[in-house]
Design an enzyme around this catalytic site. Structure first.
Site, PDB file in Angstrom:
ATOM      1  N   SER A  54     -46.061 -25.517 -30.193  1.00  0.00           N
ATOM      2  CA  SER A  54     -44.724 -25.743 -29.648  1.00  0.00           C
ATOM      3  C   SER A  54     -44.831 -26.305 -28.244  1.00  0.00           C
ATOM      4  O   SER A  54     -45.554 -25.754 -27.406  1.00  0.00           O
ATOM      5  CB  SER A  54     -43.912 -24.446 -29.611  1.00  0.00           C
ATOM      6  OG  SER A  54     -42.657 -24.686 -28.994  1.00  0.00           O
ATOM      7  N   VAL A  59     -50.049 -24.069 -22.873  1.00  0.00           N
ATOM      8  CA  VAL A  59     -51.184 -24.893 -23.300  1.00  0.00           C
ATOM      9  C   VAL A  59     -50.683 -26.169 -23.973  1.00  0.00           C
ATOM     10  O   VAL A  59     -51.208 -27.252 -23.735  1.00  0.00           O
ATOM     11  CB  VAL A  59     -52.142 -24.108 -24.220  1.00  0.00           C
ATOM     12  CG1 VAL A  59     -53.284 -24.994 -24.704  1.00  0.00           C
ATOM     13  CG2 VAL A  59     -52.700 -22.885 -23.495  1.00  0.00           C
ATOM     14  N   CYS A  60     -49.643 -26.059 -24.782  1.00  0.00           N
ATOM     15  CA  CYS A  60     -49.083 -27.240 -25.459  1.00  0.00           C
ATOM     16  C   CYS A  60     -48.508 -28.223 -24.445  1.00  0.00           C
ATOM     17  O   CYS A  60     -48.678 -29.436 -24.589  1.00  0.00           O
ATOM     18  CB  CYS A  60     -48.011 -26.825 -26.456  1.00  0.00           C
ATOM     19  SG  CYS A  60     -48.597 -25.719 -27.746  1.00  0.00           S
ATOM     20  N   ASP A  61     -47.846 -27.703 -23.436  1.00  0.00           N
ATOM     21  CA  ASP A  61     -47.309 -28.514 -22.351  1.00  0.00           C
ATOM     22  C   ASP A  61     -48.450 -29.265 -21.670  1.00  0.00           C
ATOM     23  O   ASP A  61     -48.395 -30.494 -21.514  1.00  0.00           O
ATOM     24  CB  ASP A  61     -46.586 -27.593 -21.360  1.00  0.00           C
ATOM     25  CG  ASP A  61     -46.044 -28.295 -20.137  1.00  0.00           C
ATOM     26  OD1 ASP A  61     -46.849 -28.760 -19.305  1.00  0.00           O
ATOM     27  OD2 ASP A  61     -44.812 -28.342 -19.988  1.00  0.00           O
TER      28      ASP A  61
END
Length: 167
Positions: A54, A59-61
């Site tokens: 997501s 971490v995804c950002d």
């Protein structure tokens, strides 16, 4: 089915893992609520596919921001796709707020086609497991990284190097 973890707790991944040398499986993803794309929409391009659970997580950002920066350096022969099950309007909102303009965000929310075809669908959460795929202009898989722990970062340098070898 493969195993992975989230903060050390086991997860079950549905589908089969792809390997270097495999023909890239096709997929159906959404650019918005009605517009769907597939592998053929990126024909002739080198594809760096960054898969995240997501965009609204740390971490995804960071992963998406990193590949957004790298996309500029890789040139026109390469398309960087970020795939998640976030709804397309949530992806657009996040990209606008984050200033992300060099990657294409695509959603697997409707069909879970990518998650199943690439072996990254997390059965327990109906999210996608963090992973990286590099697919050449002829749709052959050239690089794969399946992360064992959902909260870990991928090997950014290795993925970018795999793309550079194809340019």
């Amino acid at each position: 089915m493969a195993q992975a973890t989230f903060k050390g707790n086991p997860l079950t991944l549905a589908g089969n893992h792809v390997k270097v040398g495999d023909k890239a499986p096709d997929f159906t993803l959404n650019k918005d609520l009605v517009t769907e794309v597939s592998l053929k929409d990126y024909a002739g391009k080198i594809k760096l596919i960054s898969v995240v659970p997501s965009l609204d997580t740390g971490v995804c950002d960071a992963q998406t921001r990193r590949f957004n920066e790298e996309a500029v350096k890789l040139g026109d022969q390469v398309v960087v796709l970020t795939v998640s099950v976030d709804l397309p309007f949530a992806q657009a909102r996040w990209c606008g707020a984050a200033g992300i303009e060099n990657v294409v965000t695509l959603s697997d929310y409707k069909h879970l086609s990518f998650g199943k075809s690439y072996g990254v669908l997390i059965e327990e959460f109906h999210l996608l497991m963090r992973s990286i795929f590099v697919i050449d202009a002829n749709d052959t898989v050239q690089y794969v990284e399946y992360l064992g722990e959902m909260t870990n970062h991928p090997n950014y340098e290795a993925a970018v190097e795999a793309v550079r070898k194809l340019i």
